[in-house]
Scaffold this active site. Structure first.
Site, PDB file in Angstrom:
ATOM      1  N   PRO A   2      -1.021  55.868  66.777  1.00 34.62           N
ATOM      2  CA  PRO A   2       0.361  55.416  66.699  1.00 34.62           C
ATOM      3  C   PRO A   2       0.364  53.755  66.352  1.00 34.62           C
ATOM      4  CG  PRO A   2       0.430  56.219  68.861  1.00 34.62           C
ATOM      5  CD  PRO A   2      -1.062  56.424  68.162  1.00 34.62           C
ATOM      6  N   GLU A   3       0.915  53.534  65.456  1.00 36.75           N
ATOM      7  CA  GLU A   3       1.115  51.980  64.945  1.00 36.75           C
ATOM      8  C   GLU A   3       2.558  51.622  65.398  1.00 36.75           C
ATOM      9  OE1 GLU A   3      -1.041  49.584  62.371  1.00 36.75           O
ATOM     10  OE2 GLU A   3      -2.022  51.198  61.478  1.00 36.75           O
ATOM     11  N   LYS A  61       2.638  48.075  71.626  1.00 38.78           N
ATOM     12  CA  LYS A  61       2.513  49.626  71.866  1.00 38.78           C
ATOM     13  C   LYS A  61       2.932  50.043  73.294  1.00 38.78           C
ATOM     14  CE  LYS A  61      -0.446  49.996  68.149  1.00 38.78           C
ATOM     15  NZ  LYS A  61      -1.718  50.616  67.752  1.00 38.78           N
ATOM     16  N   HIS A 101      -1.232  70.653  75.087  1.00 40.99           N
ATOM     17  CA  HIS A 101      -1.747  69.476  76.017  1.00 40.99           C
ATOM     18  C   HIS A 101      -0.570  68.752  76.689  1.00 40.99           C
ATOM     19  CE1 HIS A 101      -5.468  69.901  73.884  1.00 40.99           C
ATOM     20  NE2 HIS A 101      -4.887  70.251  72.608  1.00 40.99           N
ATOM     21  N   ARG A 121      -5.793  63.596  73.688  1.00 43.26           N
ATOM     22  CA  ARG A 121      -7.126  62.951  74.357  1.00 43.26           C
ATOM     23  C   ARG A 121      -6.992  62.075  75.477  1.00 43.26           C
ATOM     24  NH1 ARG A 121      -8.950  60.260  68.562  1.00 43.26           N
ATOM     25  NH2 ARG A 121     -10.933  59.876  69.802  1.00 43.26           N
ATOM     26  N   ARG A 165      -4.998  28.236  64.150  1.00 41.38           N
ATOM     27  CA  ARG A 165      -6.215  29.144  64.485  1.00 41.38           C
ATOM     28  C   ARG A 165      -7.621  28.584  63.529  1.00 41.38           C
ATOM     29  NH1 ARG A 165      -5.669  33.851  67.963  1.00 41.38           N
ATOM     30  NH2 ARG A 165      -3.924  32.873  69.282  1.00 41.38           N
ATOM     31  N   ARG A 275     -14.368  47.931  59.818  1.00 37.88           N
ATOM     32  CA  ARG A 275     -13.606  48.796  59.145  1.00 37.88           C
ATOM     33  C   ARG A 275     -13.411  48.473  57.731  1.00 37.88           C
ATOM     34  NH1 ARG A 275      -8.544  48.524  63.519  1.00 37.88           N
ATOM     35  NH2 ARG A 275      -7.828  50.414  62.825  1.00 37.88           N
TER      36      ARG A 275
END
Ligand SMILES: [Zn+2]
Length: 296
Positions: A2-3, A61, A101, A121, A165, A275
């Site tokens: 989930p974002e 999150k 679950h 999970r 940065r 990724r």
């Protein structure tokens, strides 16, 4: 996984469905789901029973619900939840059969819908933690940067920190200490909106480019939030965490070789931080770092 927008949808659902309600009982079906509550499952249950959930907050999150005692007096503690890879917080009628679950169940004194923590999970979890007398930020959550969906987000501060940065802009977007909750998908979409390639050096971005980037982040998160919108308990039907509504508005992410919605050029896929990154070769040209370095 989930974002941010999904977690914000969950927060809104919790705010609507469980705040102001007093906990009658708590069942822990799997000890791993409360492993972050270091005193153990029994202590977790005792810390919640009889408490009222007084609000629903989110940072990044993490979600937390401050606990109140008799007469609504704050206890200085909060129920903290993290959904991990596959966690769901569902508000359901008691008649609804248990999920395969199901890891924890919270029932309320009003006898209404119960709160269930379901996690295939079990990377997510629940804990009761100190959160300050005014329902403040729990320690575990305090290091996470405020995200652009939070009204307290400091745009000027973010802009200054980003430009200080010496890194690549996509790397900075994924850095949770700089800006909370922007995952791979939303980073790619925001970069496309801001016409920036992910490897652009942050210290060379202009103020207006940073502004455009932030606006891109806000827009893409806001749209996802709208699409995820109102259905609280049917959100995470897909255990892979890829909610169906993602694909409806994605301009570049996962769209390799399809035309860019802005200019029609085929979207390219590149490897970045091990990724996949997606961008438009025309709208988001790669920075010419190599040429600058060699002085050519
Ligand atoms: Zn394009």
């Amino acid at each position: 996984m989930p974002e941010l927008p999904e977690v914000e949808v969950v927060r809104r659902g919790l705010e609507r469905w469980v705040t102001g309600r007093t906990i009658a009982a708590v069942e822990v079906h799997h000890p791993r789901a409360v492993r972050r509550h270091l005193e153990g499952p029994e202590h977790f249950v005792a810390a919640l029973t009889g408490r009222t959930l007084s609000a629903a907050h989110r940072r990044g999150k993490y979600l937390w619900l401050p606990l109140a005692g008799d007469g609504g007096v704050p206890t200085g503690q909060a129920l903290v939840a993290h959904l991990g890879m596959s966690g769901q917080l569902l508000v359901e009628k008691k008649s609804q059969p248990d999920e395969t679950h199901l890891r924890a169940r919270v029932t309320f004194t009003d006898g209404g819908r119960e709160l269930r923590f379901v996690d295939q999970r079990t990377f997510g979890g629940l804990a009761v933690e100190e959160a300050g007398p005014d329902g403040g930020v729990p320690t575990r959550v305090a290091h996470i940067a405020i995200d652009p969906l939070d009204p307290a987000f400091d745009e000027a501060g973010f802009s200054a920190a980003l430009r200080r940065r010496h890194t690549e802009v996509k790397r900075a977007l994924l850095d949770q200490t700089l800006i909370g909750g922007v995952g791979n998908i939303y980073a790619d979409e925001a970069l496309w909106r801001a016409h920036l390639h992910g490897t652009r050096p942050t210290d060379k971005l202009s103020r207006s480019q940073v502004h455009d980037l932030l606006e891109g982040v806000r827009d893409v998160l806001g749209e996802a939030l709208e699409q995820g919108g109102t259905s609280f308990d049917s959100l995470y039907v897909d255990v892979n965490g890829q909610s169906g509504y993602f694909s409806r508005f994605l301009a570049v992410y996962g769209q390799a070789d399809r035309p860019c919605p802005r200019c029609g050029t085929a979207i390219r896929r590149e490897s970045f931080m091990s990724r996949s990154s997606y961008s438009c070769p025309t709208c988001q040209p790669r920075p010419r770092i190599r040429r600058e370095r060699t002085g050519a």
